[in-house]
Design a protein around this motif. Structure first.
Motif, PDB file in Angstrom:
ATOM      1  N   ASN A 143     110.998  40.167 128.426  1.00  0.00           N
ATOM      2  CA  ASN A 143     110.494  39.445 127.263  1.00  0.00           C
ATOM      3  C   ASN A 143     109.454  40.268 126.512  1.00  0.00           C
ATOM      4  OD1 ASN A 143     110.255  36.915 125.630  1.00  0.00           O
ATOM      5  ND2 ASN A 143     108.156  37.000 126.387  1.00  0.00           N
ATOM      6  N   LYS A 167     110.571  41.334 122.756  1.00  0.00           N
ATOM      7  CA  LYS A 167     110.220  40.224 121.866  1.00  0.00           C
ATOM      8  C   LYS A 167     110.090  40.667 120.408  1.00  0.00           C
ATOM      9  CE  LYS A 167     106.988  36.339 121.398  1.00  0.00           C
ATOM     10  NZ  LYS A 167     106.684  36.515 119.973  1.00  0.00           N
ATOM     11  N   GLU A 224     116.489  44.769 124.075  1.00  0.00           N
ATOM     12  CA  GLU A 224     116.593  44.397 122.662  1.00  0.00           C
ATOM     13  C   GLU A 224     117.941  44.825 122.082  1.00  0.00           C
ATOM     14  OE1 GLU A 224     113.910  48.106 122.904  1.00  0.00           O
ATOM     15  OE2 GLU A 224     114.214  46.242 124.023  1.00  0.00           O
ATOM     16  N   LYS A 245     119.293  37.284 124.556  1.00  0.00           N
ATOM     17  CA  LYS A 245     118.058  37.385 125.336  1.00  0.00           C
ATOM     18  C   LYS A 245     118.286  37.089 126.815  1.00  0.00           C
ATOM     19  CE  LYS A 245     114.349  35.383 123.734  1.00  0.00           C
ATOM     20  NZ  LYS A 245     113.479  34.392 123.059  1.00  0.00           N
TER      21      LYS A 245
END
Length: 235
Positions: free
Chosen positions: A48, A52, A89, A123
């Motif tokens: 995360n 993010k 990502e 994600k």
């Protein structure tokens, strides 16, 4: 954080991958996780924290883009300082670029809704699965994108099969070029394969560069150099 090293985001030192997971504390958020990777100095960054801001940049960039070329769009987004050399990502980036190009080439799609769903699903694909699960996240991302386009669920018929074929064909191309992993190389390979599948299955023809040249080789400590189809000797 240091984007230009392709290694630890905290100190830039090489990453160490462990056969068995260990309990680790994220050097950014302080959360406790069971994981297989840290840098030589013991720094660990959770998925995360790693992805993010990069995912936010991908969502905003794709929503505003009029590009019909998923590779060119990915290359543009990859220049963002929060899209690192490697990282989860890319599991959102790949599919988001495909959805954007598909939409801009005339594919029927609520692009904002589709991108939101791409982020939600992408994600969930963890970092490192190319090695630990034998299923590169860039390929999985193409399957996610196609499932969104086709509104596929686990109970679907033909589209269920086609989504799995999309992922499988992308994986075949990625595997054929060998390891170690490179999130840039794998993303380009997956995008080229996915564009072919979309043209065959939906009739929507995405634009592609005449030649794909990687501009990130100097960031990748494990670059295959001339063993990569996108390597530029001048980089």
């Amino acid at each position: 954080m240091n984007k230009r090293r392709g290694a630890c985001l905290v100190c830039g030192k090489p990453l160490v991958y462990l056969e068995k997971p260990q309990q680790m504390k994220c050097s950014i958020c302080g959360g406790d996780f069971e994981n297989n990777v840290s840098c030589e100095d013991g720094h660990y960054v959770c998925d995360n924290c790693h992805s993010k801001k990069g995912i936010e940049a991908v969502f905003e960039g794709c929503l505003e883009s009029d590009s019909k070329n998923p590779v060119s769009l990915m290359q543009e987004l990859m220049e963002n300082p929060y899209i690192y050399m490697h990282g989860p990502e890319h599991h959102v980036l790949e599919g988001a670029a495909l959805l954007t190009a598909y939409h801009n080439c005339g594919g029927e799609l609520d692009i904002e809704e589709a991108l939101q769903e791409m982020v939600r699903r992408g994600k969930e694909v963890p970092g490192g699965i190319c090695g630990f699960w034998g299923c590169c996240g860039a390929a999985v991302s193409t399957g996610i994108a196609y499932s969104i386009i086709q509104k596929t669920t686990p109970l679907s018929g033909k589209s269920w099969s086609r989504c799995n074929q999309m992922t499988a064909r992308a994986l075949q191309q990625i595997a054929a070029h060998g390891g170690p992993r490179c999130c840039k190389r794998n993303s380009f390979l997956a995008a080229q394969t996915a564009a072919q599948v979309l043209a065959e299955e939906t009739g929507v023809q995405l634009e592609m560069p005449e030649k794909i040249t990687c501009g990130f080789s100097d960031e990748n400590q494990q670059c295959l150099k001339n063993g990569c189809p996108y390597f530029n000797n001048g980089v």
